[in-house]
Enzyme design. Structure first.
Site, PDB file in Angstrom:
ATOM      1  N   ALA A  83      38.234  60.328  22.503  1.00  0.00           N
ATOM      2  CA  ALA A  83      38.758  59.818  22.031  1.00  0.00           C
ATOM      3  C   ALA A  83      39.090  58.350  23.126  1.00  0.00           C
ATOM      4  CB  ALA A  83      39.456  60.324  20.993  1.00  0.00           C
ATOM      5  N   THR A 131      35.918  57.358  33.631  1.00  0.00           N
ATOM      6  CA  THR A 131      34.833  56.036  33.251  1.00  0.00           C
ATOM      7  C   THR A 131      34.563  55.948  35.232  1.00  0.00           C
ATOM      8  OG1 THR A 131      34.227  53.655  33.477  1.00  0.00           O
ATOM      9  CG2 THR A 131      36.727  54.831  33.140  1.00  0.00           C
ATOM     10  N   ASP A 132      33.525  54.935  35.230  1.00  0.00           N
ATOM     11  CA  ASP A 132      33.706  54.886  36.815  1.00  0.00           C
ATOM     12  C   ASP A 132      34.328  53.584  36.720  1.00  0.00           C
ATOM     13  OD1 ASP A 132      32.331  52.599  35.676  1.00  0.00           O
ATOM     14  OD2 ASP A 132      30.603  52.859  36.922  1.00  0.00           O
ATOM     15  N   GLU A 133      35.109  53.047  36.151  1.00  0.00           N
ATOM     16  CA  GLU A 133      35.920  51.565  35.875  1.00  0.00           C
ATOM     17  C   GLU A 133      37.126  51.877  36.873  1.00  0.00           C
ATOM     18  OE1 GLU A 133      35.516  49.416  33.243  1.00  0.00           O
ATOM     19  OE2 GLU A 133      33.753  49.604  32.593  1.00  0.00           O
ATOM     20  N   TYR A 157      41.864  48.649  30.891  1.00  0.00           N
ATOM     21  CA  TYR A 157      41.714  49.934  30.082  1.00  0.00           C
ATOM     22  C   TYR A 157      40.714  50.578  30.851  1.00  0.00           C
ATOM     23  CZ  TYR A 157      37.200  52.512  29.932  1.00  0.00           C
ATOM     24  OH  TYR A 157      36.045  53.659  29.803  1.00  0.00           O
ATOM     25  N   LYS A 161      42.766  54.698  31.863  1.00  0.00           N
ATOM     26  CA  LYS A 161      42.216  55.988  31.547  1.00  0.00           C
ATOM     27  C   LYS A 161      42.000  56.670  33.246  1.00  0.00           C
ATOM     28  CE  LYS A 161      38.755  57.479  29.822  1.00  0.00           C
ATOM     29  NZ  LYS A 161      38.680  57.687  28.700  1.00  0.00           N
ATOM     30  N   ASN A 187      27.142  53.341  29.685  1.00  0.00           N
ATOM     31  CA  ASN A 187      26.189  54.012  28.693  1.00  0.00           C
ATOM     32  C   ASN A 187      25.707  53.027  27.721  1.00  0.00           C
ATOM     33  OD1 ASN A 187      26.588  57.475  27.742  1.00  0.00           O
ATOM     34  ND2 ASN A 187      27.541  56.415  29.491  1.00  0.00           N
ATOM     35  N   ARG A 287      34.703  37.532  32.567  1.00  0.00           N
ATOM     36  CA  ARG A 287      36.164  37.569  32.102  1.00  0.00           C
ATOM     37  C   ARG A 287      37.062  38.003  33.755  1.00  0.00           C
ATOM     38  NH1 ARG A 287      34.183  44.410  31.560  1.00  0.00           N
ATOM     39  NH2 ARG A 287      33.890  43.692  29.260  1.00  0.00           N
TER      40      ARG A 287
HETATM   41  P1  NAD Z   1      33.949  54.420  21.371  1.00  0.00           P
HETATM   42  O1  NAD Z   1      35.290  53.199  21.216  1.00  0.00           O
HETATM   43  O2  NAD Z   1      32.787  53.306  20.323  1.00  0.00           O
HETATM   44  O3  NAD Z   1      34.327  55.369  20.411  1.00  0.00           O
HETATM   45  C1  NAD Z   1      35.970  55.996  20.662  1.00  0.00           C
HETATM   46  C2  NAD Z   1      35.974  56.961  19.914  1.00  0.00           C
HETATM   47  O4  NAD Z   1      37.691  56.859  19.564  1.00  0.00           O
HETATM   48  C3  NAD Z   1      35.983  56.061  17.855  1.00  0.00           C
HETATM   49  O5  NAD Z   1      35.210  57.241  16.993  1.00  0.00           O
HETATM   50  C4  NAD Z   1      37.697  55.820  17.744  1.00  0.00           C
HETATM   51  O6  NAD Z   1      37.482  56.326  16.746  1.00  0.00           O
HETATM   52  C5  NAD Z   1      38.082  56.999  18.316  1.00  0.00           C
HETATM   53  N1  NAD Z   1      39.964  57.190  18.664  1.00  0.00           N
HETATM   54  C6  NAD Z   1      39.966  56.008  19.012  1.00  0.00           C
HETATM   55  N2  NAD Z   1      41.207  56.268  18.954  1.00  0.00           N
HETATM   56  C7  NAD Z   1      41.520  57.381  19.175  1.00  0.00           C
HETATM   57  C8  NAD Z   1      43.091  57.858  17.686  1.00  0.00           C
HETATM   58  N3  NAD Z   1      44.190  58.096  18.362  1.00  0.00           N
HETATM   59  N4  NAD Z   1      42.947  59.248  17.508  1.00  0.00           N
HETATM   60  C9  NAD Z   1      41.609  59.819  17.607  1.00  0.00           C
HETATM   61  N5  NAD Z   1      40.572  59.608  17.275  1.00  0.00           N
HETATM   62  C10 NAD Z   1      40.695  58.291  18.355  1.00  0.00           C
HETATM   63  O7  NAD Z   1      33.624  54.871  22.633  1.00  0.00           O
HETATM   64  P2  NAD Z   1      32.584  55.409  23.404  1.00  0.00           P
HETATM   65  O8  NAD Z   1      31.590  54.328  24.494  1.00  0.00           O
HETATM   66  O9  NAD Z   1      31.735  56.329  22.582  1.00  0.00           O
HETATM   67  O10 NAD Z   1      33.636  56.227  24.804  1.00  0.00           O
HETATM   68  C11 NAD Z   1      33.534  57.478  24.718  1.00  0.00           C
HETATM   69  C12 NAD Z   1      34.475  58.046  25.559  1.00  0.00           C
HETATM   70  O11 NAD Z   1      33.707  57.999  26.985  1.00  0.00           O
HETATM   71  C13 NAD Z   1      36.048  56.605  26.209  1.00  0.00           C
HETATM   72  O12 NAD Z   1      36.889  57.946  26.522  1.00  0.00           O
HETATM   73  C14 NAD Z   1      35.564  56.300  26.927  1.00  0.00           C
HETATM   74  O13 NAD Z   1      36.320  55.909  28.021  1.00  0.00           O
HETATM   75  C15 NAD Z   1      34.532  57.213  28.143  1.00  0.00           C
HETATM   76  N6  NAD Z   1      33.375  56.358  28.839  1.00  0.00           N
HETATM   77  C16 NAD Z   1      32.172  55.786  28.152  1.00  0.00           C
HETATM   78  C17 NAD Z   1      31.678  54.294  28.822  1.00  0.00           C
HETATM   79  C18 NAD Z   1      30.671  54.207  28.485  1.00  0.00           C
HETATM   80  O14 NAD Z   1      29.712  53.134  28.414  1.00  0.00           O
HETATM   81  N7  NAD Z   1      30.874  53.971  26.683  1.00  0.00           N
HETATM   82  C19 NAD Z   1      30.755  55.092  30.346  1.00  0.00           C
HETATM   83  C20 NAD Z   1      31.622  55.883  30.475  1.00  0.00           C
HETATM   84  C21 NAD Z   1      33.025  56.583  29.740  1.00  0.00           C
HETATM   85  P1  TYD Z   2      30.753  46.085  28.722  1.00  0.00           P
HETATM   86  O1  TYD Z   2      29.562  46.329  28.044  1.00  0.00           O
HETATM   87  O2  TYD Z   2      31.822  45.770  27.899  1.00  0.00           O
HETATM   88  O3  TYD Z   2      31.094  46.866  29.964  1.00  0.00           O
HETATM   89  P2  TYD Z   2      32.125  47.351  30.321  1.00  0.00           P
HETATM   90  O4  TYD Z   2      32.453  46.274  30.749  1.00  0.00           O
HETATM   91  O5  TYD Z   2      32.679  48.604  30.292  1.00  0.00           O
HETATM   92  O6  TYD Z   2      31.283  47.103  32.591  1.00  0.00           O
HETATM   93  O7  TYD Z   2      30.136  44.772  29.582  1.00  0.00           O
HETATM   94  C1  TYD Z   2      29.060  45.516  30.087  1.00  0.00           C
HETATM   95  C2  TYD Z   2      28.639  44.094  31.244  1.00  0.00           C
HETATM   96  O8  TYD Z   2      28.051  42.445  30.784  1.00  0.00           O
HETATM   97  C3  TYD Z   2      29.657  43.253  32.060  1.00  0.00           C
HETATM   98  O9  TYD Z   2      29.723  43.285  33.513  1.00  0.00           O
HETATM   99  C4  TYD Z   2      30.442  42.026  31.078  1.00  0.00           C
HETATM  100  C5  TYD Z   2      29.429  41.877  31.107  1.00  0.00           C
HETATM  101  N1  TYD Z   2      29.282  41.181  29.591  1.00  0.00           N
HETATM  102  C6  TYD Z   2      28.912  39.730  29.531  1.00  0.00           C
HETATM  103  O10 TYD Z   2      28.182  39.271  30.434  1.00  0.00           O
HETATM  104  N2  TYD Z   2      28.404  39.061  27.729  1.00  0.00           N
HETATM  105  C7  TYD Z   2      29.101  40.015  27.058  1.00  0.00           C
HETATM  106  O11 TYD Z   2      29.547  39.105  25.230  1.00  0.00           O
HETATM  107  C8  TYD Z   2      29.855  41.397  26.960  1.00  0.00           C
HETATM  108  C9  TYD Z   2      30.643  42.216  25.947  1.00  0.00           C
HETATM  109  C10 TYD Z   2      30.137  41.877  28.566  1.00  0.00           C
END
Ligand code: NAD
Ligand code: TYD
Length: 355
Positions: A83, A131-133, A157, A161, A187, A287
């Site tokens: 979450a 995350t790698d960020e 963000y 994290k 992902n 951004r």
């Molecule tokens: P997402 O935004 O799709 O989902 C987040 C979920 O958390 C949602 O279902 C939301 O309702 C729930 N949530 C938010 N606040 C909450 C709270 N206070 N209590 C309970 N639930 C809550 O995110 P995601 O992309 O599935 O990412 C999941 C995890 O993986 C995160 O911790 C993110 O930092 C990490 N992560 C994501 C990526 C990516 O590329 N998406 C990569 C590496 C790590």
């Molecule tokens: P994003 O999916 O938001 O993931 P993160 O910022 O966590 O890496 O963005 C992926 C890359 O794409 C990032 O370099 C920002 C870029 N981006 C765009 O160029 N246009 C967009 O509308 C969005 C959402 C992201």
């Protein structure tokens, strides 16, 4: 029987993980705690395998009473913590929710685990999904991030994290809480909310809307198919050494602009339109603080846990684009959600167009 608390299991990665877990552990009971923010949806939990072993709890990870009751009464032995507020652009426009959920929420879960488990940590595990960020931004010639790369987060963000990762490690060193952490790269795959690059581009394209590429589009992300991430989390939580961190990544590192062009080429094949989809590409204002490049060194998880990504970007991307085309009910539920259009206006309305 294992009793596993998954937080954020109605979001993108969490819901894919719940599917993975129900299949990987036929004996497990899964408790899915999710606040259902804009990013979480019960749509993501439709058609789960063996639904009887999945229990959904609508609630906030910051709610100490609720979390403590859940862990105590259900005798939770494993916590897998997804979450979070997860979108960099939203963190730039409204950082407060990121500090609340990502820092205070993680603290609440850690403190609950420490108190309810009461120092008896045998058979218990707290796995934190990160995350790698947190490592910052690489220049083109820098080596990939390893587990020992110093933290250098640059967005609200990634800073939130990073703070949560530090807390998780502190609970290992100070209290002996058996934690593991995975830090993963970007992902992609089914059920990703259409604010992130790949689903946004697919769904804008099929609606004939502009495809907003930030800046010159030469930024680099290390893309991993979501199912591969789920497998890495599962292996780290079940077989990783307490206190350890594992870097996870896909080894697929295209420039954003090349990825967007590839999405357009797949769409030209799967859903041909009058004009090639790439004509919709629009370079827009970058951004603020945009990290230029991420790349992950995955040698530790490969050596210690035998994990490797199974999907290459070509097949994974094609399957992903096809999934969004084949699931119009899910797409409608996300695009029709209250606040989605106002988010698009807030994030994209003020950006200048460069071509
Ligand atoms: P997402 O935004 O799709 O989902 C987040 C979920 O958390 C949602 O279902 C939301 O309702 C729930 N949530 C938010 N606040 C909450 C709270 N206070 N209590 C309970 N639930 C809550 O995110 P995601 O992309 O599935 O990412 C999941 C995890 O993986 C995160 O911790 C993110 O930092 C990490 N992560 C994501 C990526 C990516 O590329 N998406 C990569 C590496 C790590
Ligand atoms: P994003 O999916 O938001 O993931 P993160 O910022 O966590 O890496 O963005 C992926 C890359 O794409 C990032 O370099 C920002 C870029 N981006 C765009 O160029 N246009 C967009 O509308 C969005 C959402 C992201």
């Amino acid at each position: 029987m294992n009793k596993i608390l998954v937080t954020g299991g109605a979001g993108f990665i969490g819901s894919n993980f719940v599917r993975y877990l129900l299949q990987a552990e036929p004996g497990a009971q899964v408790f899915n705690l999710d606040l259902l923010t804009y990013a979480g949806s019960l749509e993501n939990l439709k058609g789960l395998p063996d639904e009887a072993r999945h229990n959904f709890i609508h609630g906030d990870i910051c709610d100490t009473g609720l979390v403590a009751r859940l862990v105590r009464e259900q005798q939770i032995d494993t916590i897998i913590h997804f979450a979070a507020e997860s979108h960099v652009d939203r963190s730039i426009l409204g950082p407060a929710a990121f500090v609340q959920t990502n820092v205070m929420g993680t603290f609440t879960l850690l403190e609950t685990a420490r108190q309810v488990w009461g120092g008896d940590f045998h058979g218990r595990r707290f796995h934190h999904v990160s995350t790698d960020e947190v490592f910052g931004s690489l220049s083109p010639s820098d080596p990939a991030f390893s587990e020992t790369t110093p933290y250098d987060p640059r967005s609200p963000y990634s800073a939130s994290k990073a703070a949560s990762d530090h807390l998780v490690r502190a609970y290992f060193h100070t209290y002996g809480l058996p934690i593991t952490i995975t830090n993963c790269s970007n992902n992609y795959g089914p059920r990703q909310f259409p604010e992130k690059l790949i689903p946004l581009m697919v769904l804008n394209a099929v609606q004939g809307k502009a495809l907003p590429v930030y800046g010159d589009g030469r930024q680099i992300r290390d893309w991993l198919y979501v199912e591969d991430h789920c497998e890495a989390i599962y292996l780290a939580a079940r077989h990783g050494k307490p206190g350890e961190t594992y870097n996870v990544g896909g080894g697929n590192q295209p420039h954003n602009i090349d990825l967007v062009n590839e999405i357009c080429a797949i769409l030209d094949e799967l859903r041909p339109a009058a004009q090639p989809y790439a004509t919709l590409i629009q370079h827009v204002t970058d951004r603020p603080g945009h990290d230029r490049r991420y790349a992950m060194d995955i040698s530790k998880i490969r050596a210690e846990l035998g994990w490797l990504p199974r999907h290459d970007i070509e097949t994974g991307l094609r399957e992903t684009v096809a999934w969004y085309l084949e699931n119009p009910a899910w797409v409608q539920a996300m695009l029709g959600q209250d606040g989605y259009d106002s988010w698009l206006e807030k994030n994209y309305g003020q950006r200048e167009k460069a071509n």
